[in-house]
Design a protein around this motif. Structure first.
Motif, PDB file in Angstrom:
ATOM      1  N   ARG A  49      -5.051  48.346  13.080  1.00 29.80           N
ATOM      2  CA  ARG A  49      -4.603  48.354  11.682  1.00 29.80           C
ATOM      3  C   ARG A  49      -5.388  49.407  10.889  1.00 29.80           C
ATOM      4  O   ARG A  49      -6.572  49.620  11.147  1.00 29.80           O
ATOM      5  CB  ARG A  49      -4.786  46.975  11.070  1.00 29.80           C
ATOM      6  CG  ARG A  49      -6.198  46.517  11.019  1.00 29.80           C
ATOM      7  CD  ARG A  49      -6.337  45.106  10.485  1.00 29.80           C
ATOM      8  NE  ARG A  49      -5.944  44.083  11.435  1.00 29.80           N
ATOM      9  CZ  ARG A  49      -6.755  43.551  12.352  1.00 29.80           C
ATOM     10  NH1 ARG A  49      -8.002  43.953  12.471  1.00 29.80           N
ATOM     11  NH2 ARG A  49      -6.325  42.627  13.181  1.00 29.80           N
ATOM     12  N   GLN A 114       1.532  43.056  14.202  1.00 32.57           N
ATOM     13  CA  GLN A 114       2.464  41.931  14.043  1.00 32.57           C
ATOM     14  C   GLN A 114       1.688  40.632  13.769  1.00 32.57           C
ATOM     15  O   GLN A 114       2.068  39.842  12.912  1.00 32.57           O
ATOM     16  CB  GLN A 114       3.292  41.788  15.330  1.00 32.57           C
ATOM     17  CG  GLN A 114       4.441  40.810  15.249  1.00 32.57           C
ATOM     18  CD  GLN A 114       5.603  41.324  14.427  1.00 32.57           C
ATOM     19  OE1 GLN A 114       5.810  42.526  14.318  1.00 32.57           O
ATOM     20  NE2 GLN A 114       6.346  40.426  13.827  1.00 32.57           N
ATOM     21  N   ASP A 116      -1.098  40.311  12.285  1.00 32.23           N
ATOM     22  CA  ASP A 116      -1.632  40.337  10.909  1.00 32.23           C
ATOM     23  C   ASP A 116      -0.618  39.826   9.896  1.00 32.23           C
ATOM     24  O   ASP A 116      -0.992  39.289   8.852  1.00 32.23           O
ATOM     25  CB  ASP A 116      -2.017  41.772  10.499  1.00 32.23           C
ATOM     26  CG  ASP A 116      -3.137  42.353  11.356  1.00 32.23           C
ATOM     27  OD1 ASP A 116      -3.826  41.571  12.020  1.00 32.23           O
ATOM     28  OD2 ASP A 116      -3.291  43.588  11.333  1.00 32.23           O
ATOM     29  N   THR A 117       0.665  40.033  10.189  1.00 30.81           N
ATOM     30  CA  THR A 117       1.703  39.627   9.225  1.00 30.81           C
ATOM     31  C   THR A 117       1.651  38.115   8.995  1.00 30.81           C
ATOM     32  O   THR A 117       1.883  37.649   7.884  1.00 30.81           O
ATOM     33  CB  THR A 117       3.127  40.026   9.687  1.00 30.81           C
ATOM     34  OG1 THR A 117       3.485  39.273  10.849  1.00 30.81           O
ATOM     35  CG2 THR A 117       3.202  41.512  10.005  1.00 30.81           C
ATOM     36  N   VAL A 122       2.524  38.433   4.922  1.00 32.41           N
ATOM     37  CA  VAL A 122       3.230  39.619   4.428  1.00 32.41           C
ATOM     38  C   VAL A 122       4.163  40.114   5.525  1.00 32.41           C
ATOM     39  O   VAL A 122       3.796  40.154   6.691  1.00 32.41           O
ATOM     40  CB  VAL A 122       2.215  40.736   4.076  1.00 32.41           C
ATOM     41  CG1 VAL A 122       2.915  42.065   3.828  1.00 32.41           C
ATOM     42  CG2 VAL A 122       1.390  40.338   2.867  1.00 32.41           C
ATOM     43  N   LYS A 123       5.374  40.471   5.143  1.00 28.75           N
ATOM     44  CA  LYS A 123       6.338  40.971   6.114  1.00 28.75           C
ATOM     45  C   LYS A 123       5.926  42.368   6.594  1.00 28.75           C
ATOM     46  O   LYS A 123       5.549  43.210   5.773  1.00 28.75           O
ATOM     47  CB  LYS A 123       7.726  41.024   5.470  1.00 28.75           C
ATOM     48  CG  LYS A 123       8.838  41.289   6.464  1.00 28.75           C
ATOM     49  CD  LYS A 123      10.190  41.338   5.781  1.00 28.75           C
ATOM     50  CE  LYS A 123      11.242  41.753   6.804  1.00 28.75           C
ATOM     51  NZ  LYS A 123      12.474  42.217   6.166  1.00 28.75           N
ATOM     52  N   GLY A 124       6.002  42.609   7.876  1.00 26.69           N
ATOM     53  CA  GLY A 124       5.684  43.930   8.414  1.00 26.69           C
ATOM     54  C   GLY A 124       6.915  44.529   9.058  1.00 26.69           C
ATOM     55  O   GLY A 124       7.258  44.198  10.174  1.00 26.69           O
ATOM     56  N   THR A 135      10.034  48.194   2.108  1.00 23.57           N
ATOM     57  CA  THR A 135       8.946  47.538   2.847  1.00 23.57           C
ATOM     58  C   THR A 135       8.181  46.626   1.885  1.00 23.57           C
ATOM     59  O   THR A 135       8.324  46.731   0.672  1.00 23.57           O
ATOM     60  CB  THR A 135       7.984  48.577   3.468  1.00 23.57           C
ATOM     61  OG1 THR A 135       7.496  49.421   2.417  1.00 23.57           O
ATOM     62  CG2 THR A 135       8.685  49.422   4.516  1.00 23.57           C
ATOM     63  N   VAL A 155       4.692  47.803  10.245  1.00 19.39           N
ATOM     64  CA  VAL A 155       4.171  47.719  11.604  1.00 19.39           C
ATOM     65  C   VAL A 155       4.730  48.958  12.291  1.00 19.39           C
ATOM     66  O   VAL A 155       5.950  49.150  12.330  1.00 19.39           O
ATOM     67  CB  VAL A 155       4.635  46.430  12.322  1.00 19.39           C
ATOM     68  CG1 VAL A 155       4.215  46.449  13.777  1.00 19.39           C
ATOM     69  CG2 VAL A 155       4.067  45.201  11.621  1.00 19.39           C
TER      70      VAL A 155
END
Lengths: 227, 227
Positions: A49, A114, A116-117, A122-124, A135, A155
């Motif tokens: 990341r 992925q 981390d989302t 939060v949407k990635g 986004t 992502v």
């Protein structure tokens, strides 16, 4: 050629560009002649990341007049990891010590994994770098302030950087979508890999650490294009 | 059939076993007749890092006479997540709050992710559950003591649990190695997936969270066998 560094440069040059850097390509290699190597192995670059910041974001997070401090060059020419880190804050959680990559860009972009989302809530969206329409947003926190982004979380879609002569060698064009084959005990294939051809881009397949771990890859691993 | 739970059980039974649980299989389905469904979709089970403990390990980590406390049933019959967690300690780092799965086993086994191997500084051999010869050791810490294991650390080899009638339907046998195909924007294939046939095992493809994230999978995802 007693200089081992020069020998190493020459070997690496041939391996990564298909051309011998000690030869003058304009005289040695004619445009219609393919590079000397026929290896189909493409080196892997594993991305964790990270964030790319705009000048305005640097000022907000690190203070007016602050300049990013390069720490380590990345494989793509002109790109570097910075000493600076930020905290990512989503509605469900935070991730600290996320590396800033330089130089600054026109738009701030947050590239997460992925996994981390779920942690951030939060949407990635799976996107290539720079494609930030529709986004998700997120809040970045630095030592001198915070910044609520309306968009910019992606992502990264896996992709392969290459020079025009690599594209010719692999018989692919900029923007083409290919699959890659990975060998080993965790081997398999990954579809939907974008080809990115650039005059300055070293040959490298960029995937993130979750993709790399799923396939048991290391920084020394290579992949192969299948079409 | 006004009872929605019974309807749900029936639908899930058909989806997961290929048989209608409200019918008597001995009278309705003869041994030579295939299950009614022809779906090739296999549900995915995503595993995060976890440990299986021996009775001796439970006593050492949680105190003599302690019994594991079931918290949530897992998809495989008789298996459950426990309220108990342990800390994994390697030479390079620690990972806290790692879930214990029950019931206890004859040998303690620590299943970690490829990414954890770097954080802990411990080698994670790709193995099927129970195959612990020549695997790395690690130290486990619980509320009542610590335990230095000489072996037992694995990164789980992906595998598919299935009933004998599923094996017949998919034309595979116990121990066979297959590949699986995954659709979607992060689609591709994973090789070296082991088939595990058992009279009590529900149909499910077990992969870890890094593999799942690399392919953008959720608990609702399915995969398909390719040979």
């Amino acid at each position: 050629m007693e200089d081992y560094e020069a020998i190493l440069d020459r070997v690496l040059g041939i391996l990564t560009t298909g051309q011998d850097p000690t030869k003058n390509p304009t005289s040695e290699i004619k445009p219609t002649v393919r590079p000397v190597t026929s290896s189909s192995a493409i080196p892997v670059g594993l991305s964790n990341r990270h964030v790319h910041l705009s000048d305005q974001a640097v000022a907000k997070l690190f203070g007016t007049g602050h300049r990013l401090t390069p720490m380590k060059d990345l494989s793509q020419p002109g790109q570097y990891a910075c000493q600076e880190c930020v905290t990512l804050c989503g509605p469900k959680g935070v991730i600290e010590k996320v590396r800033v990559l330089g130089p600054t860009r026109s738009e701030t972009q947050v590239e997460i994994l992925q996994g981390d989302t779920f942690k951030l809530g939060v949407k990635g969206t799976i996107r290539l770098s720079g494609d930030l329409t529709d986004t998700a947003g997120i809040t970045l926190v630095g030592p001198k302030g915070s910044l609520e982004l309306e968009k910019g979380v992606i992502v990264a879609q896996r992709h392969i950087h290459m020079l025009p002569q690599d594209a010719e060698r692999f018989n692919v064009r900029n923007g083409e979508i290919v699959s890659i084959k990975i060998s080993g005990i965790r081997g398999g294939t990954l579809d939907n890999v974008a080809i990115r051809v650039d005059e300055k881009a070293g040959l490298e397949c960029h995937i993130d650490t979750e993709e790399g771990n799923a396939f048991g890859l290391t920084p020394k691993s290579t992949v192969e294009i299948i079409k």
